[in-house]
Design a protein around this motif. Structure first.
Motif, PDB file in Angstrom:
ATOM      1  N   TYR A  11       7.376  41.020  81.462  1.00  0.00           N
ATOM      2  CA  TYR A  11       8.202  41.893  82.285  1.00  0.00           C
ATOM      3  C   TYR A  11       8.826  42.988  81.432  1.00  0.00           C
ATOM      4  O   TYR A  11       9.399  42.711  80.367  1.00  0.00           O
ATOM      5  CB  TYR A  11       9.327  41.101  82.945  1.00  0.00           C
ATOM      6  CG  TYR A  11       8.866  40.061  83.926  1.00  0.00           C
ATOM      7  CD1 TYR A  11       8.622  38.756  83.512  1.00  0.00           C
ATOM      8  CD2 TYR A  11       8.678  40.374  85.271  1.00  0.00           C
ATOM      9  CE1 TYR A  11       8.200  37.787  84.408  1.00  0.00           C
ATOM     10  CE2 TYR A  11       8.261  39.412  86.168  1.00  0.00           C
ATOM     11  CZ  TYR A  11       8.016  38.126  85.730  1.00  0.00           C
ATOM     12  OH  TYR A  11       7.597  37.172  86.625  1.00  0.00           O
ATOM     13  N   ILE A  60      20.141  42.541  81.954  1.00  0.00           N
ATOM     14  CA  ILE A  60      19.146  43.469  82.487  1.00  0.00           C
ATOM     15  C   ILE A  60      19.573  44.022  83.836  1.00  0.00           C
ATOM     16  O   ILE A  60      19.998  43.280  84.716  1.00  0.00           O
ATOM     17  CB  ILE A  60      17.770  42.792  82.615  1.00  0.00           C
ATOM     18  CG1 ILE A  60      17.310  42.252  81.256  1.00  0.00           C
ATOM     19  CG2 ILE A  60      16.753  43.749  83.214  1.00  0.00           C
ATOM     20  CD1 ILE A  60      17.250  43.312  80.173  1.00  0.00           C
ATOM     21  N   ALA A 119      11.886  45.695  81.143  1.00  0.00           N
ATOM     22  CA  ALA A 119      13.279  45.609  81.576  1.00  0.00           C
ATOM     23  C   ALA A 119      14.069  46.773  81.033  1.00  0.00           C
ATOM     24  O   ALA A 119      13.757  47.306  79.959  1.00  0.00           O
ATOM     25  CB  ALA A 119      13.881  44.289  81.094  1.00  0.00           C
ATOM     26  N   GLU A 154      11.669  29.090  81.080  1.00  0.00           N
ATOM     27  CA  GLU A 154      12.607  30.153  81.393  1.00  0.00           C
ATOM     28  C   GLU A 154      12.100  31.493  80.842  1.00  0.00           C
ATOM     29  O   GLU A 154      11.314  31.535  79.888  1.00  0.00           O
ATOM     30  CB  GLU A 154      13.983  29.838  80.800  1.00  0.00           C
ATOM     31  CG  GLU A 154      14.648  28.633  81.427  1.00  0.00           C
ATOM     32  CD  GLU A 154      16.068  28.430  80.910  1.00  0.00           C
ATOM     33  OE1 GLU A 154      16.756  27.559  81.447  1.00  0.00           O
ATOM     34  OE2 GLU A 154      16.454  29.130  79.958  1.00  0.00           O
ATOM     35  N   ARG A 155      12.591  32.569  81.452  1.00  0.00           N
ATOM     36  CA  ARG A 155      12.257  33.898  80.961  1.00  0.00           C
ATOM     37  C   ARG A 155      12.904  34.097  79.586  1.00  0.00           C
ATOM     38  O   ARG A 155      14.084  33.792  79.404  1.00  0.00           O
ATOM     39  CB  ARG A 155      12.733  34.951  81.950  1.00  0.00           C
ATOM     40  CG  ARG A 155      12.147  36.329  81.723  1.00  0.00           C
ATOM     41  CD  ARG A 155      12.436  37.245  82.891  1.00  0.00           C
ATOM     42  NE  ARG A 155      11.790  36.768  84.124  1.00  0.00           N
ATOM     43  CZ  ARG A 155      11.721  37.486  85.238  1.00  0.00           C
ATOM     44  NH1 ARG A 155      12.238  38.709  85.273  1.00  0.00           N
ATOM     45  NH2 ARG A 155      11.142  36.984  86.313  1.00  0.00           N
ATOM     46  N   PHE A 193      10.332  41.061  78.228  1.00  0.00           N
ATOM     47  CA  PHE A 193      10.554  39.625  78.336  1.00  0.00           C
ATOM     48  C   PHE A 193       9.256  38.974  78.776  1.00  0.00           C
ATOM     49  O   PHE A 193       8.339  39.666  79.227  1.00  0.00           O
ATOM     50  CB  PHE A 193      11.643  39.313  79.374  1.00  0.00           C
ATOM     51  CG  PHE A 193      13.046  39.625  78.924  1.00  0.00           C
ATOM     52  CD1 PHE A 193      13.482  40.933  78.811  1.00  0.00           C
ATOM     53  CD2 PHE A 193      13.928  38.600  78.619  1.00  0.00           C
ATOM     54  CE1 PHE A 193      14.777  41.220  78.397  1.00  0.00           C
ATOM     55  CE2 PHE A 193      15.224  38.869  78.203  1.00  0.00           C
ATOM     56  CZ  PHE A 193      15.650  40.186  78.101  1.00  0.00           C
ATOM     57  N   TRP A 217      14.231  45.317  86.532  1.00  0.00           N
ATOM     58  CA  TRP A 217      13.027  44.604  86.105  1.00  0.00           C
ATOM     59  C   TRP A 217      11.789  45.265  86.697  1.00  0.00           C
ATOM     60  O   TRP A 217      11.811  45.761  87.823  1.00  0.00           O
ATOM     61  CB  TRP A 217      13.047  43.156  86.592  1.00  0.00           C
ATOM     62  CG  TRP A 217      14.088  42.283  85.984  1.00  0.00           C
ATOM     63  CD1 TRP A 217      15.299  41.942  86.523  1.00  0.00           C
ATOM     64  CD2 TRP A 217      14.016  41.614  84.715  1.00  0.00           C
ATOM     65  NE1 TRP A 217      15.972  41.089  85.673  1.00  0.00           N
ATOM     66  CE2 TRP A 217      15.213  40.881  84.557  1.00  0.00           C
ATOM     67  CE3 TRP A 217      13.054  41.545  83.702  1.00  0.00           C
ATOM     68  CZ2 TRP A 217      15.471  40.104  83.417  1.00  0.00           C
ATOM     69  CZ3 TRP A 217      13.321  40.783  82.584  1.00  0.00           C
ATOM     70  CH2 TRP A 217      14.511  40.077  82.443  1.00  0.00           C
ATOM     71  N   GLN A 246       7.630  35.140  80.677  1.00  0.00           N
ATOM     72  CA  GLN A 246       7.909  33.861  81.306  1.00  0.00           C
ATOM     73  C   GLN A 246       6.619  33.090  81.480  1.00  0.00           C
ATOM     74  O   GLN A 246       5.724  33.533  82.204  1.00  0.00           O
ATOM     75  CB  GLN A 246       8.601  34.054  82.654  1.00  0.00           C
ATOM     76  CG  GLN A 246       9.097  32.762  83.272  1.00  0.00           C
ATOM     77  CD  GLN A 246      10.075  33.007  84.407  1.00  0.00           C
ATOM     78  OE1 GLN A 246      10.144  34.095  84.969  1.00  0.00           O
ATOM     79  NE2 GLN A 246      10.855  31.996  84.743  1.00  0.00           N
ATOM     80  N   PRO A 302      18.380  37.734  79.813  1.00  0.00           N
ATOM     81  CA  PRO A 302      18.131  38.215  81.179  1.00  0.00           C
ATOM     82  C   PRO A 302      19.376  38.724  81.903  1.00  0.00           C
ATOM     83  O   PRO A 302      19.292  39.656  82.696  1.00  0.00           O
ATOM     84  CB  PRO A 302      17.535  36.986  81.868  1.00  0.00           C
ATOM     85  CG  PRO A 302      16.850  36.245  80.772  1.00  0.00           C
ATOM     86  CD  PRO A 302      17.738  36.426  79.577  1.00  0.00           C
ATOM     87  N   ARG A 303      20.536  38.135  81.647  1.00  0.00           N
ATOM     88  CA  ARG A 303      21.742  38.530  82.393  1.00  0.00           C
ATOM     89  C   ARG A 303      22.181  39.962  82.061  1.00  0.00           C
ATOM     90  O   ARG A 303      22.960  40.560  82.799  1.00  0.00           O
ATOM     91  CB  ARG A 303      22.891  37.570  82.129  1.00  0.00           C
ATOM     92  CG  ARG A 303      23.427  37.579  80.710  1.00  0.00           C
ATOM     93  CD  ARG A 303      24.632  36.666  80.563  1.00  0.00           C
ATOM     94  NE  ARG A 303      25.149  36.638  79.193  1.00  0.00           N
ATOM     95  CZ  ARG A 303      24.717  35.813  78.270  1.00  0.00           C
ATOM     96  NH1 ARG A 303      23.776  34.929  78.566  1.00  0.00           N
ATOM     97  NH2 ARG A 303      25.227  35.836  77.056  1.00  0.00           N
TER      98      ARG A 303
END
Length: 123
Positions: free
Chosen positions: A95, A110, A97, A44-45, A37, A113, A39, A107-108
């Motif tokens: 990042y 993952i 993940a 937002e990421r 990911f 990180w 950012q 992101p939710r």
């Protein structure tokens, strides 16, 4: 406990290349998905790419398709992101993940990180 450590970020000129690495430790990763990911400041990421640790199947965000390549080295427990034809808009903290059972495209999903590595593309 799973740990992810990124490396390889830095400053590169428009059109240049970088390779990011993510060293994974703490357990076996069969059944995991690994992803990248990014950012950017004030944003937002967002999802960049992911790979299945077992099958090697990959997926990419439209913004990087054809320029970035995600791969893994099972023997080294390491995931890579080869970034070519970099653009200033690719500037961000990247990042690594990991997720188990859920596709790491948001992101939710993952579980773990990494700490992030900064990529800066100058124009």
């Amino acid at each position: 406990q799973v740990q992810l450590v990124e490396s390889g970020g830095g400053l590169v000129q428009d059109g240049g290349s970088l390779r990011l690495s993510c060293a994974a430790s703490g357990r076996t990763f069969s059944g995991y998905f690994m992803g990248w990911f990014r950012q950017a400041p004030g944003k937002e990421r967002e999802f960049v790419a992911h790979i299945s640790w077992s099958s090697g199947r990959t997926a990419y965000a439209d913004s990087v398709k054809g320029r970035f390549t995600i791969s893994r080295d099972n023997a080294k427990n390491t995931v890579y992101l080869q970034m070519n034809s970099l653009k200033p808009e690719d500037t961000a903290v990247y990042y690594c993940a990991a997720s188990r059972g859920r596709v790491p495209n948001v992101p939710r999903n993952i579980e773990v990180w990494g700490q992030g590595t900064l990529v800066t593309v100058s124009s």
